[in-house]
Enzyme design. Structure first.
Site, short mmCIF file in Angstrom:
data_model
loop_
_atom_site.label_atom_id
_atom_site.label_comp_id
_atom_site.label_asym_id
_atom_site.label_seq_id
_atom_site.Cartn_x
_atom_site.Cartn_y
_atom_site.Cartn_z
N LYS A 54 0.78 -1.15 0.10
CA LYS A 54 0.04 0.07 -0.17
C LYS A 54 0.76 1.42 -0.10
O LYS A 54 0.28 2.29 0.23
CB LYS A 54 -1.14 -0.05 1.26
CG LYS A 54 -1.78 -1.30 1.36
CD LYS A 54 -2.35 -1.55 2.63
CE LYS A 54 -3.15 -2.89 2.90
NZ LYS A 54 -3.50 -3.02 4.15
N ARG A 121 -6.92 12.86 9.23
CA ARG A 121 -6.35 12.29 10.64
C ARG A 121 -5.12 12.06 10.68
O ARG A 121 -4.50 11.52 11.80
CB ARG A 121 -7.06 10.53 10.59
CG ARG A 121 -8.57 10.47 10.73
CD ARG A 121 -8.96 9.23 10.82
NE ARG A 121 -8.58 8.47 12.00
CZ ARG A 121 -9.14 7.11 12.07
NH1 ARG A 121 -9.89 6.52 11.03
NH2 ARG A 121 -8.80 6.45 13.21
N ARG A 270 -10.54 -5.15 14.27
CA ARG A 270 -11.18 -4.54 12.76
C ARG A 270 -12.76 -4.91 12.73
O ARG A 270 -13.01 -6.32 12.91
CB ARG A 270 -10.31 -4.73 11.68
CG ARG A 270 -8.89 -4.60 11.99
CD ARG A 270 -8.37 -3.11 12.08
NE ARG A 270 -9.17 -2.38 11.02
CZ ARG A 270 -8.40 -2.23 9.83
NH1 ARG A 270 -7.52 -2.98 9.56
NH2 ARG A 270 -9.06 -1.39 9.01
#
Length: 280
Positions: A54, A121, A270
Site C-alpha cells: 500500500k 487524521r 477491525r
DNA sequence: CTATCTGTTCTGAC
DNA sequence: TGTCAGAACAGATA
C-alpha cells in the site's frame, strides 16, 4: 484509506500526470508527516511511480525517491490550470478544493501544477529517501508477495497458513505475509471463498486454500477494474471516486448478495463482516 | 452529550 | 518471540 487497488489506481495516475515534471518547491505544513529533507528533491524530475503493497514510491532523476503511505484517510490530488480537483467526495471534510485545512504537504512543479497531500487524521506520511535504500523499507522481508505476483502461489499460501493458528482474516491482512490486502478485500475474499473469517488459518483444506487464492485475486482485480473503493475518503489523483463499494459482497453491508443477513464482529480490533450461512 | 465507528500499522506491555 | 491492547488523529454516526 486505501488497499492495493486504490494505491495502484493512484500510482497509475501519478505516472501519467507527473512524469517529467520538475519539483520547484515543497511546502510542508505538518512537519511530523514529512520525513527527510526537502532540499534533496528540489529541482529533481519525476521519472517513475512504483508501488509495494500500500506504499507508493515516486522515483526522481537525482537518486532520491518520495515514499508515500496514505494510511486510513490520506489523499493525493493533482491539479493544474486545466483541471479542478474536486470530485464527489462523500466525506464532508474533503469537500473543499485543495489546498484546504487538511492539506499538509504541497508539491509545486515548475509548470505551475501541484500535487496535494491531504489527510485529516494525519496517519499518513511522506518520506524522502535515497532510491537505493528503498529496499530497506519495502524489501521482501517486510512485505509478502501480492495477489497477481508469481510468489502468491497456492504452495506459498499453504505454507504460511500451516504455520499460523491465528484467524485466517488476520493472516490475509498481515502485510509481511501477503502484500496489499486490507480489511475490505479480506472480508469479501473470505465471503466468496465460503470461509469464516474466524477460522484458524491452519485448519484450511487444500481445496479451501485454492479457492481463497482465486477469490483474493478476484476481489483485487475487481477493485482495480472499478478504480478502488470510495466509502469514505478514497479518491484518485483527479479527485474522482472509485466504484468498488458498489459491488462489495459483505463489507459494511446489511445483506449479502443472496439476501442473507450479514453478521458483524471484531477480529484484531477491525470490523469483520460475514454470512454464517454461506461461510463455514 | 456520550459512546463507538472508521479502508492502517507501529509500539510497548506481558 | 508472539500476541494484544492501545496509540497516533479527527471526524461521522447512533
Amino acid at each position: 484509506m486505501p488497499e492495493l487497488p486504490e494505491v495502484e489506481t493512484i500510482r497509475q495516475g501519478i505516472k501519467q500526470k507527473l512524469k517529467d515534471k520538475k519539483i520547484k518547491s515543497v511546502e510542508v505544513k505538518v512537519p511530523k508527516l514529512f520525513i527527510g529533507s526537502v532540499n534533496d528533491i528540489i529541482g529533481a524530475k519525476i521519472v517513475d511511480a512504483k508501488r509495494v503493497a500500500k506504499i507508493l514510491e515516486i522515483v526522481l532523476d537525482n537518486g532520491h525517491s518520495i515514499l508515500i503511505h496514505l494510511k486510513m484517510t490520506g489523499q493525493l490530488i493533482y491539479k493544474d490550470d486545466y483541471s479542478q480537483a474536486v470530485g464527489g467526495h462523500s466525506q464532508k471534510v474533503y469537500d473543499a478544493d485543495p489546498p484546504h485545512a487538511y492539506t499538509h504537504i504541497i508539491y509545486q512543479f515548475s509548470d505551475g501544477s501541484h500535487l496535494y497531500f491531504n489527510d485529516f487524521r494525519k496517519f499518513g506520511w511522506n518520506m524522502i529517501i535515497e532510491s537505493s535504500k528503498v529496499k530497506e523499507i519495502l524489501g521482501p522481508d517486510k512485505f509478502g508477495p501480492e495477489p497477481g505476483q508469481s510468489g502468491f502461489s497456492e504452495g506459498y499460501l499453504k505454507n504460511i497458513f500451516a504455520k499460523s493458528g491465528k484467524a485466517i482474516k488476520l493472516v490475509l491482512m498481515d502485510q509481511q505475509k501477503i502484500g496489499g490486502v486490507g480489511n475490505i478485500y479480506a472480508n469479501d475474499a473470505l465471503y466468496w471463498a465460503g470461509i469464516l473469517p474466524t477460522r484458524s488459518a491452519k485448519t484450511l483444506s487444500d481445496v479451501e486454500i485454492s479457492k481463497l487464492k482465486t477469490t483474493i485475486e478476484k476481489v483485487i482485480n475487481l477493485g482495480l477494474k472499478y478504480g478502488g473503493s470510495s466509502e469514505n475518503t478514497y479518491v484518485n489523483i483527479e479527485g474522482k471516486k472509485g466504484h468498488y463499494m458498489e459491488v462489495t459482497a459483505v463489507y459494511q453491508k446489511n445483506k449479502d448478495p443472496k439476501g442473507h443477513i450479514v453478521k458483524r464482529i471484531k477480529i484484531g480490533g477491525r470490523g469483520t463482516f460475514y454470512c454464517d450461512i454461506c461461510q463455514k
